[in-house]
Motif scaffolding. Structure first.
Motif, mmCIF file in Angstrom:
data_model
loop_
_atom_site.group_PDB
_atom_site.id
_atom_site.type_symbol
_atom_site.label_atom_id
_atom_site.label_comp_id
_atom_site.label_asym_id
_atom_site.label_seq_id
_atom_site.Cartn_x
_atom_site.Cartn_y
_atom_site.Cartn_z
ATOM 1 N N ALA A 1 -5.694 -8.990 2.935
ATOM 2 C CA ALA A 1 -5.729 -9.658 1.633
ATOM 3 C C ALA A 1 -4.345 -9.699 1.000
ATOM 4 N N THR B 1 -2.010 -12.655 2.048
ATOM 5 C CA THR B 1 -2.355 -13.996 1.570
ATOM 6 C C THR B 1 -2.064 -14.044 0.079
ATOM 7 N N LEU B 2 -1.634 -15.165 -0.395
ATOM 8 C CA LEU B 2 -1.294 -15.288 -1.812
ATOM 9 C C LEU B 2 -2.535 -15.177 -2.694
ATOM 10 N N ILE B 3 -3.616 -15.778 -2.265
ATOM 11 C CA ILE B 3 -4.842 -15.754 -3.068
ATOM 12 C C ILE B 3 -5.458 -14.357 -3.081
ATOM 13 N N GLY B 4 -5.399 -13.641 -1.976
ATOM 14 C CA GLY B 4 -6.013 -12.326 -1.887
ATOM 15 C C GLY B 4 -5.136 -11.179 -2.358
#
Length: 192
Positions: free
Chosen positions: A89, A92-95
């Motif tokens: 996570a 990743t940028l979102i996670g």
């Protein structure tokens, strides 16, 4: 009628040859009253003087036996899952927020280690002890972000892997726990 009293003869002059003696030096002031000694403490838990600030580390959580049972039956495999999900996570940028949140909870997943909190203990005017939560100074967000981009993402993977291996070997468990407790700092310079 009564006669008035005759005038008194003049006082004899001092033997200084007619010179007037210097005035006497003023008397020194009376000695000051002694300062009373501080009363002896009645116990080891007596409140400190007014305005004194102390920092206390507070850890509330389960006892050692329950934490050991948790580690043997749940902690060792749950930590592998939490650490893996956290690291994936984080890259990743979102996670990223979820990854940071999970990394900060890896020590709890491993041994139910409670998060450390710090408390200010101060005394007020009436001598009562007042407790308030103390915040831990963190580096600025831009420094933490730069650290994560350049070092944190790969260094946290190395520390989590080494910590997991050391924990599973049992004999090196204290060193593994120490590494897992430092993962939030290694990943993003987060102090707690």
């Amino acid at each position: 009628m009564t006669e008035p009293n005759p005038p008194l003869p003049p006082a004899p002059e001092p033997a200084t040859g007619g010179a007037v003696p210097p005035p006497a030096a003023p008397a020194p002031p009376p000695p000051a009253a002694p300062v009373p000694a501080a009363p002896a403490p009645t116990s080891a838990y007596e409140a400190p003087a007014y305005g004194t600030r102390l920092v206390a580390e507070r850890k509330a959580g389960p006892g050692l036996l329950l934490r050991a049972i948790w580690f043997i039956f749940v902690g060792w495999w749950l930590t592998a899952i939490v650490a893996s999900v956290a690291w994936v996570a984080m890259i990743t940028l979102i996670g990223l927020p979820l990854g940071i949140w999970l990394v900060n909870r890896v020590p709890t997943a491993l041994t139910l280690r409670p998060r450390t909190s710090y408390v200010w203990a101060t005394t007020d005017v009436d001598g009562r002890t007042v407790f308030s939560e103390a915040s831990i100074d963190q580096p600025p967000w831009w420094a933490r972000g730069l650290w994560f981009i350049l070092v944190g993402w790969w260094a946290s993977a190395l520390v989590m892997t080494a910590g997991y291996v050391l924990c599973v070997l049992i004999i090196t468990l204290p060193i593994g726990l120490l590494l897992f407790n430092r993962v939030p700092f290694v990943a993003s310079l987060y102090r707690y």
